[in-house]
Design an enzyme around this catalytic site. Structure first.
Site, PDB file in Angstrom:
ATOM      1  N   GLU A   1      -1.551 -10.230  -6.180  1.00 53.77           N
ATOM      2  CA  GLU A   1      -1.706 -11.043  -7.455  1.00 53.77           C
ATOM      3  C   GLU A   1      -0.892 -10.519  -8.568  1.00 53.77           C
ATOM      4  O   GLU A   1      -0.072 -11.158  -8.942  1.00 53.77           O
ATOM      5  CB  GLU A   1      -3.163 -11.259  -7.856  1.00 53.77           C
ATOM      6  CG  GLU A   1      -3.865 -11.930  -6.987  1.00 53.77           C
ATOM      7  CD  GLU A   1      -4.792 -11.019  -6.039  1.00 53.77           C
ATOM      8  OE1 GLU A   1      -4.052  -9.898  -5.552  1.00 53.77           O
ATOM      9  OE2 GLU A   1      -5.898 -11.428  -5.559  1.00 53.77           O
TER      10      GLU A   1
ATOM     11  N   GLU B   1       0.633  -1.039   0.067  1.00 61.54           N
ATOM     12  CA  GLU B   1       0.075  -0.025   0.063  1.00 61.54           C
ATOM     13  C   GLU B   1       0.915   1.376   0.130  1.00 61.54           C
ATOM     14  O   GLU B   1       1.994   1.368   0.173  1.00 61.54           O
ATOM     15  CB  GLU B   1      -0.836   0.148   1.152  1.00 61.54           C
ATOM     16  CG  GLU B   1      -1.940  -1.329   0.976  1.00 61.54           C
ATOM     17  CD  GLU B   1      -2.906  -1.115   2.219  1.00 61.54           C
ATOM     18  OE1 GLU B   1      -2.914  -0.236   3.305  1.00 61.54           O
ATOM     19  OE2 GLU B   1      -4.007  -1.952   1.877  1.00 61.54           O
TER      20      GLU B   1
ATOM     21  N   CYS C   1      -9.177  -9.109  -7.390  1.00 55.97           N
ATOM     22  CA  CYS C   1     -10.121  -7.692  -7.839  1.00 55.97           C
ATOM     23  C   CYS C   1     -10.149  -7.816  -9.332  1.00 55.97           C
ATOM     24  O   CYS C   1      -9.419  -8.669  -9.925  1.00 55.97           O
ATOM     25  CB  CYS C   1      -9.511  -6.438  -7.319  1.00 55.97           C
ATOM     26  SG  CYS C   1      -7.993  -6.058  -8.215  1.00 55.97           S
TER      27      CYS C   1
ATOM     28  N   CYS D   1      -6.929  -7.141 -11.105  1.00 54.10           N
ATOM     29  CA  CYS D   1      -6.075  -8.532 -10.993  1.00 54.10           C
ATOM     30  C   CYS D   1      -6.446  -9.913 -12.036  1.00 54.10           C
ATOM     31  O   CYS D   1      -5.759 -10.539 -12.784  1.00 54.10           O
ATOM     32  CB  CYS D   1      -5.930  -9.077  -9.821  1.00 54.10           C
ATOM     33  SG  CYS D   1      -4.848  -7.950  -8.571  1.00 54.10           S
TER      34      CYS D   1
END
Ligand code: THU
Length: 136
Positions: free
Chosen positions: A64, A53, A95, A98
């Site tokens: 991923e 992050e 998500c 990904c």
């Protein structure tokens, strides 16, 4: 063949263990949602990734896609499966971004999602991203 399992249980457990270890190194001070991923190549190698992050939240990197980057850097492009470990119920699936990135390399990828309690749900990427975007 679409919808056919490609990896045995021993390999799946190894992949899950690697994803769990990767999750330990996740840098997620803003969401506190750690993700670990482990990508299995057709040749049996494993490349891991964790989420990273940033204070500028949109710069966050998913686990991923970091695993895909590590594999591509090593010259690998053919993948059989990915294990994703989270502390979520049900275990989190990749998500949308990904899914699209994984589909670049293998639309029949086997996706193993697991949480820390060991609850596991398996999918095929083609079921998670039907009608994906392709540049002609
Ligand atoms: N995250 C992943 O690493 N992979 C996904 O597929 C979904 C989300 C991360 C991004 C962010 O650090 C945290 O999970 C919360 O969204």
């Amino acid at each position: 063949m679409p919808g056919t399992k490609k990896i045995d249980e021993f390999t799946a457990e190894k992949l899950i263990a690697e994803a769990k270890a990767a999750r330990e190194n996740a840098y997620a001070p803003y969401s506190n949602f750690k993700v670990g991923a482990a990508l299995l190549t057709e040749g049996g190698k494993i490349f891991s990734g964790c989420n990273v992050e940033n204070a500028s939240l949109g710069l966050t990197l998913c686990a991923e896609r970091n695993a895909v980057g590590a594999a591509i850097l090593a010259g690998e492009r053919q993948f059989k499966a990915i294990a994703i470990v989270t502390d979520d119920e049900p275990p989190a699936t990749p998500c949308g971004a990904c899914r699209q990135v994984l589909a670049e390399f293998s639309q029949e990828l086997e996706i193993i999602t697991v949480n820390l309690e060991g609850h596991r749900l398996d999918f095929f990427l083609s079921d998670l991203i039907p009608h994906l975007y392709e540049l002609k």
